[in-house]
Design a protein around this motif. Structure first.
Motif, PDB file in Angstrom:
ATOM      1  N   PHE A 159      45.723  36.222  40.412  1.00 13.51           N
ATOM      2  CA  PHE A 159      45.778  37.635  40.027  1.00 13.51           C
ATOM      3  C   PHE A 159      46.714  37.756  38.831  1.00 13.51           C
ATOM      4  N   THR A 160      46.169  38.103  37.668  1.00 15.15           N
ATOM      5  CA  THR A 160      46.928  38.134  36.418  1.00 15.15           C
ATOM      6  C   THR A 160      47.238  39.568  36.012  1.00 15.15           C
ATOM      7  N   GLU A 161      48.523  39.851  35.829  1.00 19.76           N
ATOM      8  CA  GLU A 161      48.981  41.155  35.351  1.00 19.76           C
ATOM      9  C   GLU A 161      48.440  42.313  36.195  1.00 19.76           C
ATOM     10  N   GLN A 162      48.237  42.063  37.488  1.00 21.36           N
ATOM     11  CA  GLN A 162      47.743  43.113  38.392  1.00 21.36           C
ATOM     12  C   GLN A 162      46.436  43.720  37.893  1.00 21.36           C
ATOM     13  N   THR A 163      45.658  42.910  37.142  1.00 19.13           N
ATOM     14  CA  THR A 163      44.412  43.439  36.561  1.00 19.13           C
ATOM     15  C   THR A 163      43.234  42.492  36.758  1.00 19.13           C
ATOM     16  N   LEU A 164      43.371  41.230  36.361  1.00 16.69           N
ATOM     17  CA  LEU A 164      42.284  40.264  36.432  1.00 16.69           C
ATOM     18  C   LEU A 164      42.487  39.330  37.617  1.00 16.69           C
ATOM     19  N   PHE A 165      41.412  39.043  38.331  1.00 18.35           N
ATOM     20  CA  PHE A 165      41.521  38.130  39.477  1.00 18.35           C
ATOM     21  C   PHE A 165      40.334  37.185  39.495  1.00 18.35           C
ATOM     22  N   ARG A 166      40.537  36.039  40.180  1.00 20.43           N
ATOM     23  CA  ARG A 166      39.467  35.079  40.377  1.00 20.43           C
ATOM     24  C   ARG A 166      39.738  34.254  41.633  1.00 20.43           C
ATOM     25  N   ALA A 167      38.665  33.828  42.285  1.00 17.19           N
ATOM     26  CA  ALA A 167      38.775  32.987  43.477  1.00 17.19           C
ATOM     27  C   ALA A 167      37.617  31.997  43.466  1.00 17.19           C
ATOM     28  N   ASP A 168      37.917  30.740  43.747  1.00 20.14           N
ATOM     29  CA  ASP A 168      36.897  29.693  43.833  1.00 20.14           C
ATOM     30  C   ASP A 168      36.675  29.363  45.306  1.00 20.14           C
ATOM     31  N   ILE A 169      35.461  29.588  45.778  1.00 19.04           N
ATOM     32  CA  ILE A 169      35.119  29.322  47.178  1.00 19.04           C
ATOM     33  C   ILE A 169      34.140  28.160  47.222  1.00 19.04           C
ATOM     34  N   VAL A 170      34.496  27.114  47.950  1.00 17.50           N
ATOM     35  CA  VAL A 170      33.641  25.936  48.082  1.00 17.50           C
ATOM     36  C   VAL A 170      32.763  26.102  49.314  1.00 17.50           C
ATOM     37  N   LEU A 171      31.459  25.995  49.128  1.00 19.10           N
ATOM     38  CA  LEU A 171      30.505  26.051  50.228  1.00 19.10           C
ATOM     39  C   LEU A 171      30.164  24.630  50.652  1.00 19.10           C
ATOM     40  N   PRO A 172      30.203  24.315  51.951  1.00 18.80           N
ATOM     41  CA  PRO A 172      29.961  22.945  52.412  1.00 18.80           C
ATOM     42  C   PRO A 172      28.492  22.552  52.318  1.00 18.80           C
ATOM     43  N   ALA A 173      28.209  21.278  52.566  1.00 15.69           N
ATOM     44  CA  ALA A 173      26.839  20.772  52.487  1.00 15.69           C
ATOM     45  C   ALA A 173      25.987  21.242  53.660  1.00 15.69           C
ATOM     46  N   TYR A 177      34.993  36.632  40.451  1.00 19.09           N
ATOM     47  CA  TYR A 177      35.970  37.104  39.474  1.00 19.09           C
ATOM     48  C   TYR A 177      35.810  38.611  39.281  1.00 19.09           C
ATOM     49  N   GLY A 178      36.804  39.213  38.670  1.00 16.61           N
ATOM     50  CA  GLY A 178      36.709  40.643  38.416  1.00 16.61           C
ATOM     51  C   GLY A 178      37.980  41.217  37.836  1.00 16.61           C
ATOM     52  N   ALA A 179      37.978  42.526  37.745  1.00 21.81           N
ATOM     53  CA  ALA A 179      39.115  43.253  37.190  1.00 21.81           C
ATOM     54  C   ALA A 179      39.308  44.541  37.982  1.00 21.81           C
ATOM     55  N   VAL A 180      40.487  45.109  37.838  1.00 20.88           N
ATOM     56  CA  VAL A 180      40.825  46.374  38.488  1.00 20.88           C
ATOM     57  C   VAL A 180      40.768  47.485  37.442  1.00 20.88           C
ATOM     58  N   LYS A 181      39.951  48.488  37.672  1.00 21.20           N
ATOM     59  CA  LYS A 181      39.880  49.636  36.767  1.00 21.20           C
ATOM     60  C   LYS A 181      40.744  50.758  37.326  1.00 21.20           C
ATOM     61  N   ARG A 182      41.398  51.499  36.452  1.00 23.50           N
ATOM     62  CA  ARG A 182      42.335  52.537  36.880  1.00 23.50           C
ATOM     63  C   ARG A 182      42.072  53.828  36.127  1.00 23.50           C
ATOM     64  N   ASP A 183      42.253  54.949  36.838  1.00 20.54           N
ATOM     65  CA  ASP A 183      42.166  56.277  36.246  1.00 20.54           C
ATOM     66  C   ASP A 183      43.550  56.869  35.979  1.00 20.54           C
ATOM     67  N   ALA A 184      44.569  56.178  36.502  1.00 28.38           N
ATOM     68  CA  ALA A 184      45.937  56.692  36.364  1.00 28.38           C
ATOM     69  C   ALA A 184      46.891  55.508  36.404  1.00 28.38           C
ATOM     70  N   PRO A 185      48.116  55.685  35.961  1.00 23.54           N
ATOM     71  CA  PRO A 185      49.094  54.595  36.045  1.00 23.54           C
ATOM     72  C   PRO A 185      49.272  54.148  37.499  1.00 23.54           C
ATOM     73  N   PRO A 186      49.367  52.837  37.734  1.00 23.25           N
ATOM     74  CA  PRO A 186      49.478  52.347  39.113  1.00 23.25           C
ATOM     75  C   PRO A 186      50.854  52.619  39.709  1.00 23.25           C
ATOM     76  N   PRO A 187      50.940  52.701  41.029  1.00 21.78           N
ATOM     77  CA  PRO A 187      52.254  52.824  41.673  1.00 21.78           C
ATOM     78  C   PRO A 187      53.071  51.554  41.466  1.00 21.78           C
ATOM     79  N   GLU A 188      54.338  51.615  41.807  1.00 27.01           N
ATOM     80  CA  GLU A 188      55.220  50.468  41.604  1.00 27.01           C
ATOM     81  C   GLU A 188      54.969  49.366  42.623  1.00 27.01           C
TER      82      GLU A 188
END
Length: 252
Positions: free
Chosen positions: A165-179, A45-56
């Motif tokens: 990916f929520t509001e171009q800011t927060l993201f998460r991914a669930d990865i399943v590792l096999p046995a 999981y994580g987030a995107v940090k920005r120093d300026a307004p993002p492009p379109e």
């Protein structure tokens, strides 16, 4: 002079390529393989940090998990005189024991060929077969066959659209590792892409180790194989005796 100054001011005013970065974490950074281990699930999981307004143009996220790489020999069998024998072989320099790539959208739409070649993100790129010693004419078909086999086994996974990916800011991914994990370090990479170009990337590591009795037997098989062999024979003999005693008890 005026044109040069105007160009310089325009570059300063435009959003910089490094204005967006990754702040990421994982639910765990260590996986223990024990007697009852049947796989594990890693939340990235994580987030995107920005120093300026993002492009379109929209931002995309790619997450990869790569297991220890090792050489692989891919063989082809043909029927010769009624017997199946190995006729051709391709030696791959290094192929990951496990590989998963999760994305916010179709990989080919959010990642250019140039960036894929540079960062080795897609499954064909991560398999290093450039210097492969080959006895076959068509190396690509052998590598594709290996990919199909490992995808069917769950060791290779392409999870397009699996990253939330929520509001171009927060993201998460669930990865399943096999046995059937291979012991070692698993490399986790997170990429931000815009218009097919990688904007930022971050690396993490997950340690996978055998623990308990599995660790003891693994070390014994490497350090004292003769003792490991005797122990295996003793355990097999004991299991046979216990089964026989159980059957006699049931009969009586």
């Amino acid at each position: 002079m005026r044109r040069a100054l105007a160009l310089f001011l325009a570059l300063i005013a435009s959003p910089a390529a490094a204005s967006e970065g990754i702040v990421a974490g994982m639910s765990q950074n260590r996986v223990s393989i024990t007697a009852n281990f049947d796989g594990s699930e890693i939340l990235i999981y994580g987030a995107v940090k920005r120093d300026a307004p993002p492009p379109e143009t929209p931002l995309e996220v790619i997450v990869t998990v790569e297991g220890p790489a090792m050489p692989v020999t891919i063989r082809k069998k043909d029927r010769v005189a009624g017997i199946w024998v190995n006729t051709e072989a391709v030696a791959v320099d290094a192929a990951p024991s496990f590989y998963a790539v999760a994305t916010t959208g179709p990989l080919r739409s959010i990642l250019s060929e140039t960036e894929d070649l540079r960062h080795r993100i897609s499954l064909p790129r991560v398999i290093r077969a450039v210097g492969a010693a080959t006895e076959a004419g068509d190396t690509a078909s052998f590598i594709e066959a290996m990919q199909r086999i490992r995808i069917n086994e769950g060791r290779y996974r392409v999870l397009q659209g699996a990253v939330e990916f929520t509001e171009q800011t927060l993201f998460r991914a669930d990865i399943v590792l096999p046995a059937n994990l291979t012991e070692g370090e698993y490399r986790v990479r997170i990429f931000l892409t815009r218009e097919g170009r990688v904007v930022d990337a971050q690396d993490r590591v997950i340690g996978v180790r055998k623990e308990g009795l599995e660790r003891l037997l693994f070390n014994l098989s490497r350090e004292a194989p003769w003792a490991y062999g005797l122990l295996a024979l003793a355990m097999a003999a004991f299991a046979g005796w216990a089964a026989s005693a159980g059957f006699r008890l049931i009969r009586t």
